[in-house]
Write a protein that holds these residues in place. Structure first.
Motif, mmCIF file in Angstrom:
data_model
loop_
_atom_site.group_PDB
_atom_site.id
_atom_site.type_symbol
_atom_site.label_atom_id
_atom_site.label_comp_id
_atom_site.label_asym_id
_atom_site.label_seq_id
_atom_site.Cartn_x
_atom_site.Cartn_y
_atom_site.Cartn_z
ATOM 1 N N ASP A 95 0.823 -1.206 0.000
ATOM 2 C CA ASP A 95 0.000 0.000 0.000
ATOM 3 C C ASP A 95 0.858 1.258 0.000
ATOM 4 N N LYS A 128 0.185 3.740 -5.846
ATOM 5 C CA LYS A 128 -1.108 3.938 -6.500
ATOM 6 C C LYS A 128 -1.207 5.306 -7.175
ATOM 7 N N SER A 158 -12.177 6.523 3.985
ATOM 8 C CA SER A 158 -11.889 5.473 3.001
ATOM 9 C C SER A 158 -10.382 5.228 2.902
ATOM 10 N N ARG A 159 -10.029 4.112 2.325
ATOM 11 C CA ARG A 159 -8.615 3.796 2.101
ATOM 12 C C ARG A 159 -7.975 4.866 1.224
ATOM 13 N N GLU A 160 -8.688 5.297 0.233
ATOM 14 C CA GLU A 160 -8.181 6.328 -0.690
ATOM 15 C C GLU A 160 -7.852 7.616 0.067
ATOM 16 N N GLU A 161 -8.738 8.022 0.967
ATOM 17 C CA GLU A 161 -8.512 9.248 1.743
ATOM 18 C C GLU A 161 -7.258 9.120 2.603
#
Length: 175
Positions: free
Chosen positions: A109, A154, A136-139
């Motif tokens: 990650d 990513k 969220s994971r994205e945040e």
């Protein structure tokens, strides 16, 4: 390994954090674990690795990269970062071989580049705050990517020349 001992004691010095150790089992033990449905577990508590918030790998040499992928599989953690969801632990890596993170980029990650002793407490505090607000994971990845020395694969795309050399690197403008 001295670096792992330093990080182990550093993390455990914080009252809100816990660090335990796990190592790749030898092939005979791995076969027995798989045969009997025993997931990879921590040495101190015997708790399955998958239940931790963060799973960190120290990359000491390139030949251990395949062990990282195997350990994720044995732990029941999706191997590819893109396949992990909100209930999966964060998979991070650092150490001397994190200076060439691209071979493991699809599986990790984020990477801690440089001296993790300086970055890790900041990353863990950010994770703690993030868990309390449930984003969220994205945040979270966007926030952790802003810490100096943290590389989130990513958020980068590579263009290659025909001979395999890198022609251009494009960073997500949000980081």
């Amino acid at each position: 390994h001295l670096g792992m001992r330093i990080l182990y004691h550093l993390v455990n010095a914080f009252p809100d954090f816990l660090c335990e150790r796990v190592f790749a089992p030898w092939v005979d033990m791995e076969a027995e674990m798989r045969k009997n449905g025993i997931p990879l577990y921590a040495l101190e508590s015997f708790r399955p690795v998958r239940e931790f918030d963060v799973v960190g790998f120290t990359l000491q040499y390139e030949l251990s990269f395949s062990n990282v992928i195997n350990m994720l599989d044995l732990a029941g953690i999706p191997r590819y970062a893109a396949e992990r969801g909100d209930d999966d632990p964060w998979v991070i890596a650092g150490g001397p071989c994190a200076y060439n993170p691209e071979p493991l980029a699809p599986f990790i990650d984020f990477f801690l580049l440089g001296e993790s002793e300086e970055q890790l407490p900041e990353v863990l505090r950010l994770l703690q705050a993030f868990k309390e607000k449930s984003g969220s994971r994205e945040e979270f990845l966007l926030q952790v990517a802003r810490i100096e020395g943290v590389y989130v694969p990513k958020f980068y795309d590579f263009e290659y020349l025909e001979d395999g050399r890198i022609a251009a690197i494009h960073a997500d403008p949000r980081v």
